[in-house]
Design an enzyme around this catalytic site. Structure first.
Site, short mmCIF file in Angstrom:
data_model
loop_
_atom_site.label_atom_id
_atom_site.label_comp_id
_atom_site.label_asym_id
_atom_site.label_seq_id
_atom_site.Cartn_x
_atom_site.Cartn_y
_atom_site.Cartn_z
N ASP A 7 0.87 -1.16 0.00
CA ASP A 7 0.00 0.00 0.00
C ASP A 7 0.92 1.22 0.00
O ASP A 7 1.40 1.64 1.05
CB ASP A 7 -0.90 -0.01 1.24
CG ASP A 7 -1.78 1.22 1.32
OD1 ASP A 7 -2.24 1.70 0.26
OD2 ASP A 7 -2.02 1.71 2.44
N GLU A 67 -1.49 -1.49 -4.63
CA GLU A 67 -2.72 -0.73 -4.79
C GLU A 67 -2.47 0.44 -5.72
O GLU A 67 -1.44 1.12 -5.61
CB GLU A 67 -3.23 -0.24 -3.43
CG GLU A 67 -4.61 0.38 -3.53
CD GLU A 67 -5.21 0.63 -2.17
OE1 GLU A 67 -6.13 -0.10 -1.79
OE2 GLU A 67 -4.74 1.56 -1.49
N ASP A 139 -1.70 1.10 7.68
CA ASP A 139 -0.99 0.90 6.41
C ASP A 139 -0.71 -0.58 6.18
O ASP A 139 -0.85 -1.09 5.07
CB ASP A 139 0.31 1.70 6.39
CG ASP A 139 0.07 3.20 6.47
OD1 ASP A 139 -0.71 3.71 5.65
OD2 ASP A 139 0.65 3.85 7.36
#
Length: 166
Positions: A7, A67, A139
């Site tokens: 991420d 992502e 996160d």
């Protein structure tokens, strides 16, 4: 198969590693690569590079999933996020890993069942899908969600790439 989910973020890039055996997912590890805000952008990108490289060396994933960037209202923030995302794509590719990309809505829909799920819902579902997982922050939870998404979406992508043949 071992999957690394990433991420991306310039301050904190979350990472999560899961093992997939058949239809079973097992938590391996999670954390974040943090950069020093007092450093230059170039130095922070090096910190991200080196941190992701260490994660790959330590956990030996077979594949990676990242992502995709969403657009912020602030173009400068969007650009910096895009640069961090570039590092998150580059490092696994340099290590010879196949790298998949998923939109935030794909990740949410796969993990929670709704493309507009809140962060708290994602964290709850990650904990449900990976019992006993030690998740150090939001996160890392998001990165684990990306890895879970890849574990579920990968078989579909393989069938589509083969022209619908199994």
């Amino acid at each position: 198969m071992r999957i690394l989910g990433l991420d991306p973020g310039l301050r904190h890039t979350g990472w999560g590693v899961v093992d997939k055996t058949g239809h079973r997912l097992t938590f391996v590890a999670a954390g974040s690569v943090d950069t020093d805000a007092a450093r230059s952008l170039a130095e922070r990108l090096v910190q991200l590079h080196d941190g992701i490289e260490r994660v790959i060396a330590d956990f030996g994933p077979d594949e990676a999933a990242v992502e995709e960037t969403f657009v912020n209202r602030n173009p400068t923030s969007t650009l910096k996020l895009g640069q961090a995302r570039g590092i998150a794509l580059l490092v696994p590719a340099q290590a010879g890993l196949p790298v998949a990309e998923y939109t935030p809505n794909q990740v949410k829909k796969t993990v929670v069942g709704s493309g507009h799920a809140a962060k708290e819902q994602i964290q709850m579902m990650v904990r449900t899908l990976l019992p006993g997982a030690r998740i150090p922050g939001a996160d890392a939870a998001d990165a684990l969600a990306v890895a879970i998404c890849h574990a579920h979406q990968r078989p579909v992508a393989s069938v589509l790439a083969a022209g619908g043949r199994r």
